[in-house]
Design an enzyme around this catalytic site. Structure first.
Site, mmCIF file in Angstrom:
data_model
loop_
_atom_site.group_PDB
_atom_site.id
_atom_site.type_symbol
_atom_site.label_atom_id
_atom_site.label_comp_id
_atom_site.label_asym_id
_atom_site.label_seq_id
_atom_site.Cartn_x
_atom_site.Cartn_y
_atom_site.Cartn_z
ATOM 1 C CG ASP A 68 -12.491 11.601 -30.885
ATOM 2 O OD1 ASP A 68 -13.241 10.540 -32.323
ATOM 3 O OD2 ASP A 68 -12.569 11.350 -29.846
ATOM 4 C CG ASP A 91 -12.984 12.390 -36.902
ATOM 5 O OD1 ASP A 91 -13.249 11.678 -37.546
ATOM 6 O OD2 ASP A 91 -12.901 10.736 -35.590
ATOM 7 C CD GLU A 131 -13.419 9.664 -40.821
ATOM 8 O OE1 GLU A 131 -12.751 9.362 -41.411
ATOM 9 O OE2 GLU A 131 -14.229 9.210 -40.684
#
Length: 174
Positions: free
Chosen positions: A142, A10, A70
Site C-alpha cells: 500500500d 492509495d 489514486e
C-alpha cells in the site's frame, strides 16, 4: 527553487497507503511512508473516522504542499467498491480540509508514468519506485503504491511547469 512536498495516497478501507516525497525540478527524495489502518471489526463510521484522524495527523506532522490520490477502480463486488468509495471520499476531504490541492490519477496512468506501460505489474512499479527513491525499500504494498502515485504527480507537475514556462511546447519539443 524550493522543494515541494508531495503526499501520495492509495485509498483503502482496511489499509490506506501513504508516501511523502520531496520534488525539486527533476530531483525526487524519499521522506517517509506507511499505511493508515482501520479495524475491520469496527462499524463503517468508526473506520472512516479512524482513517481521517490518522491521515490528518500525518498531514500535520509532514506539512505536504499537495496531495495525489489514486482513482477508484470499480470491482466486481459492488459493496466493496462502495466501501472503498467512502474511504476515498474521507481521504480526499481530509486533504482538502487541510488546504491541500488534490490531484487524481488512474492506476494505468500511474503505471505508465513509472514503467512506460499501463499494464505494468506491481513488481515492476515497486522496482521503479525503489530506483527513483533510494531508501524506500522495506515498505508495504500500500505504501509502495502511494509512493508511485506521488512520483506520478511529481512528473505531471514538472511537465505542467515546463509547458507553462515555455521550456517545452505542447508537442514535447523544446
Amino acid at each position: 527553487m524550493r522543494a515541494t512536498r508531495l503526499l501520495g495516497l492509495d485509498p483503502g478501507l482496511r489499509h490506506t497507503g501513504w508516501g511523502m516525497i520531496e520534488s525539486n525540478a527533476n530531483h525526487l527524495r524519499f521522506l517517509a511512508c506507511g499505511s493508515v489502518d482501520s479495524d475491520d471489526k469496527g462499524d463503517l463510521a468508526s473506520r472512516l473516522l479512524s482513517i481521517h484522524t490518522q491521515l490528518a495527523k500525518i498531514i500535520e506532522d509532514w506539512s505536504p504542499d499537495e496531495a495525489a490520490v489514486e482513482e477508484t477502480v470499480v470491482n466486481v463486488n459492488a459493496l466493496s467498491s462502495l466501501k472503498l468509495g467512502h474511504a476515498r471520499g474521507v481521504i480526499v476531504l481530509t486533504a482538502a480540509t487541510a488546504g491541500l490541492p488534490v490531484s487524481e490519477y488512474a492506476s494505468k496512468r500511474v503505471k505508465r508514468a513509472l514503467v512506460g506501460t499501463g499494464a505494468a505489474t506491481k513488481e515492476q512499479v515497486a522496482m521503479m519506485v525503489t530506483r527513483l527513491l533510494p531508501g524506500a525499500r522495506a515498505v508495504t504494498h500500500d505504501a509502495m503504491d502511494a509512493l508511485a502515485i506521488a512520483i506520478c504527480h511529481a512528473h505531471e507537475r514538472s511537465t505542467v511547469h515546463m509547458l507553462r514556462d515555455g521550456r517545452i511546447m505542447a508537442g514535447g519539443r523544446p
